[in-house]
Design a protein around this motif. Sequence first.
Motif, PDB file in Angstrom:
ATOM      1  N   ILE A 146       3.028 109.779  20.239  1.00  0.00           N
ATOM      2  CA  ILE A 146       3.007 108.680  19.157  1.00  0.00           C
ATOM      3  C   ILE A 146       1.710 107.872  19.434  1.00  0.00           C
ATOM      4  O   ILE A 146       1.114 107.927  20.270  1.00  0.00           O
ATOM      5  N   LEU A 147       1.631 107.151  18.056  1.00  0.00           N
ATOM      6  CA  LEU A 147       0.568 106.399  18.129  1.00  0.00           C
ATOM      7  C   LEU A 147       1.132 104.793  18.378  1.00  0.00           C
ATOM      8  O   LEU A 147       2.294 104.389  17.597  1.00  0.00           O
ATOM      9  N   CYS A 148       0.478 103.976  19.023  1.00  0.00           N
ATOM     10  CA  CYS A 148       1.013 102.752  19.113  1.00  0.00           C
ATOM     11  C   CYS A 148      -0.131 101.699  18.700  1.00  0.00           C
ATOM     12  O   CYS A 148      -1.221 101.671  19.262  1.00  0.00           O
ATOM     13  N   LEU A 149      -0.044 101.106  17.386  1.00  0.00           N
ATOM     14  CA  LEU A 149      -1.142 100.133  16.913  1.00  0.00           C
ATOM     15  C   LEU A 149      -0.872  98.864  17.078  1.00  0.00           C
ATOM     16  O   LEU A 149       0.185  98.334  16.800  1.00  0.00           O
ATOM     17  N   LEU A 199      12.538 111.798  19.995  1.00  0.00           N
ATOM     18  CA  LEU A 199      11.712 112.689  18.908  1.00  0.00           C
ATOM     19  C   LEU A 199      10.145 113.164  19.272  1.00  0.00           C
ATOM     20  O   LEU A 199       9.989 114.339  18.659  1.00  0.00           O
ATOM     21  N   ALA A 200       9.660 112.500  20.216  1.00  0.00           N
ATOM     22  CA  ALA A 200       8.203 113.071  20.494  1.00  0.00           C
ATOM     23  C   ALA A 200       8.318 114.459  21.435  1.00  0.00           C
ATOM     24  O   ALA A 200       7.328 115.004  21.448  1.00  0.00           O
ATOM     25  N   GLU A 215       2.963 110.883  14.970  1.00  0.00           N
ATOM     26  CA  GLU A 215       1.389 111.363  14.634  1.00  0.00           C
ATOM     27  C   GLU A 215       1.343 111.867  13.186  1.00  0.00           C
ATOM     28  O   GLU A 215       0.402 111.711  12.694  1.00  0.00           O
ATOM     29  N   ASP A 216       2.591 112.364  12.652  1.00  0.00           N
ATOM     30  CA  ASP A 216       2.263 112.682  11.269  1.00  0.00           C
ATOM     31  C   ASP A 216       2.850 111.582  10.395  1.00  0.00           C
ATOM     32  O   ASP A 216       2.990 111.705   9.026  1.00  0.00           O
ATOM     33  N   PHE A 217       3.208 110.349  10.975  1.00  0.00           N
ATOM     34  CA  PHE A 217       3.713 109.304  10.275  1.00  0.00           C
ATOM     35  C   PHE A 217       5.219 109.267   9.710  1.00  0.00           C
ATOM     36  O   PHE A 217       5.421 108.737   9.003  1.00  0.00           O
ATOM     37  N   ARG A 218       5.846 110.369  10.027  1.00  0.00           N
ATOM     38  CA  ARG A 218       7.014 110.535   9.490  1.00  0.00           C
ATOM     39  C   ARG A 218       8.223 109.584   9.778  1.00  0.00           C
ATOM     40  O   ARG A 218       9.416 109.537   9.311  1.00  0.00           O
ATOM     41  N   PHE A 219       8.025 109.095  11.109  1.00  0.00           N
ATOM     42  CA  PHE A 219       9.005 107.942  11.440  1.00  0.00           C
ATOM     43  C   PHE A 219       8.107 106.994  12.326  1.00  0.00           C
ATOM     44  O   PHE A 219       7.082 107.266  12.725  1.00  0.00           O
ATOM     45  N   GLY A 220       8.742 105.860  12.646  1.00  0.00           N
ATOM     46  CA  GLY A 220       8.151 104.649  13.147  1.00  0.00           C
ATOM     47  C   GLY A 220       8.580 103.550  13.079  1.00  0.00           C
ATOM     48  O   GLY A 220       9.948 103.245  12.619  1.00  0.00           O
ATOM     49  N   THR A 221       7.962 102.543  13.505  1.00  0.00           N
ATOM     50  CA  THR A 221       8.513 101.161  13.448  1.00  0.00           C
ATOM     51  C   THR A 221       7.214 100.070  12.946  1.00  0.00           C
ATOM     52  O   THR A 221       6.050 100.467  13.292  1.00  0.00           O
ATOM     53  N   PHE A 222       7.565  99.062  12.226  1.00  0.00           N
ATOM     54  CA  PHE A 222       6.562  98.055  11.574  1.00  0.00           C
ATOM     55  C   PHE A 222       7.040  96.826  12.120  1.00  0.00           C
ATOM     56  O   PHE A 222       8.191  96.220  11.487  1.00  0.00           O
ATOM     57  N   GLY A 223       6.320  96.050  13.091  1.00  0.00           N
ATOM     58  CA  GLY A 223       7.011  94.884  13.429  1.00  0.00           C
ATOM     59  C   GLY A 223       6.015  93.921  12.773  1.00  0.00           C
ATOM     60  O   GLY A 223       4.839  93.686  13.110  1.00  0.00           O
ATOM     61  N   HIS A 224       6.724  92.855  12.073  1.00  0.00           N
ATOM     62  CA  HIS A 224       6.032  91.802  11.589  1.00  0.00           C
ATOM     63  C   HIS A 224       6.356  90.427  12.278  1.00  0.00           C
ATOM     64  O   HIS A 224       7.203  89.829  12.449  1.00  0.00           O
ATOM     65  N   TYR A 266      -3.138 102.671  20.966  1.00  0.00           N
ATOM     66  CA  TYR A 266      -3.012 103.853  22.077  1.00  0.00           C
ATOM     67  C   TYR A 266      -2.426 105.126  21.383  1.00  0.00           C
ATOM     68  O   TYR A 266      -1.599 104.935  20.759  1.00  0.00           O
ATOM     69  N   ARG A 267      -2.729 106.008  22.163  1.00  0.00           N
ATOM     70  CA  ARG A 267      -1.665 107.447  21.864  1.00  0.00           C
ATOM     71  C   ARG A 267      -0.997 107.459  23.274  1.00  0.00           C
ATOM     72  O   ARG A 267      -1.492 107.352  24.249  1.00  0.00           O
ATOM     73  N   VAL A 268       0.417 107.570  22.898  1.00  0.00           N
ATOM     74  CA  VAL A 268       1.180 107.421  23.938  1.00  0.00           C
ATOM     75  C   VAL A 268       2.138 108.965  24.110  1.00  0.00           C
ATOM     76  O   VAL A 268       2.644 109.193  23.089  1.00  0.00           O
ATOM     77  N   TRP A 269       2.068 109.290  25.463  1.00  0.00           N
ATOM     78  CA  TRP A 269       3.301 110.386  25.822  1.00  0.00           C
ATOM     79  C   TRP A 269       4.557 109.999  26.417  1.00  0.00           C
ATOM     80  O   TRP A 269       4.520 109.648  27.387  1.00  0.00           O
ATOM     81  N   PRO A 270       5.613 109.654  25.423  1.00  0.00           N
ATOM     82  CA  PRO A 270       6.675 108.986  25.930  1.00  0.00           C
ATOM     83  C   PRO A 270       7.308 109.849  27.068  1.00  0.00           C
ATOM     84  O   PRO A 270       7.853 109.026  27.955  1.00  0.00           O
ATOM     85  N   SER A 271       7.035 111.215  27.117  1.00  0.00           N
ATOM     86  CA  SER A 271       7.953 111.807  28.300  1.00  0.00           C
ATOM     87  C   SER A 271       7.295 111.481  29.578  1.00  0.00           C
ATOM     88  O   SER A 271       7.874 111.737  30.505  1.00  0.00           O
ATOM     89  N   LEU A 272       6.125 110.900  29.681  1.00  0.00           N
ATOM     90  CA  LEU A 272       5.461 110.582  30.906  1.00  0.00           C
ATOM     91  C   LEU A 272       5.862 109.108  31.335  1.00  0.00           C
ATOM     92  O   LEU A 272       5.236 108.833  32.381  1.00  0.00           O
ATOM     93  N   ILE A 273       6.490 108.435  30.484  1.00  0.00           N
ATOM     94  CA  ILE A 273       6.885 107.084  30.854  1.00  0.00           C
ATOM     95  C   ILE A 273       8.063 107.009  31.632  1.00  0.00           C
ATOM     96  O   ILE A 273       8.988 107.726  31.129  1.00  0.00           O
TER      97      ILE A 273
END
Length: 172
Positions: free
Chosen positions: A79-82, A73-74, A125-134, A89-96
């Motif tokens: 994307i943002l990793c909090l 998707l990115a 970045e626009d918060f339209r998708f993501g994950t929340f781990g509790h 972090y700000r992460v560029w998945p294509s570089l991993i």
Amino acid sequence: MAMRAYRELSGDEKAVWDRFDVEFDFRPSMRRFPAITEPTPSVTWSLSGLDDDPGYVRLDRLVGFVHAGFTALAGEGSILCLDWQHPCYRVWPSLIGPENIDPPGQPGWPLSPYPDGDYFINLAEDFRFGTFGHPWEPSLCVFGSDLLGLVEADLHEVLGRAMRRDGRQVTV
């Protein structure tokens, strides 16, 4: 010069957390669940079944599916990793490098979607998708139709039946 796969958030970190707090009504608690207003669409799974995961096979699959979804998707974006109360972090998945195979010069992800002792949040970045781990429920909420379309079936296979859909308890 090669671009780094991720960088620690600095001055913009507070703004990202402030926006997350408002948009998701974040309520940190060891006893009150869920800790966010889970968006529509979203699916939340219990992570307690991973307690008996010898060799972390299912956990590795979960992480691989979610990271592959973010990478798809990115595109070339970030994307943002909090990590609550820790560096973010700000992460560029294509570089991993590919999941679990970090070739020399290619780092792995700085954070997992699996909440290892703190809230782990991964967001577009626009918060339209993501994950929340509790970490204390323990649960993983995946939100946004694009991300769910890529990972929902695989996560059902790894984690079993969902506990909530769109913030509402799933009944048997």
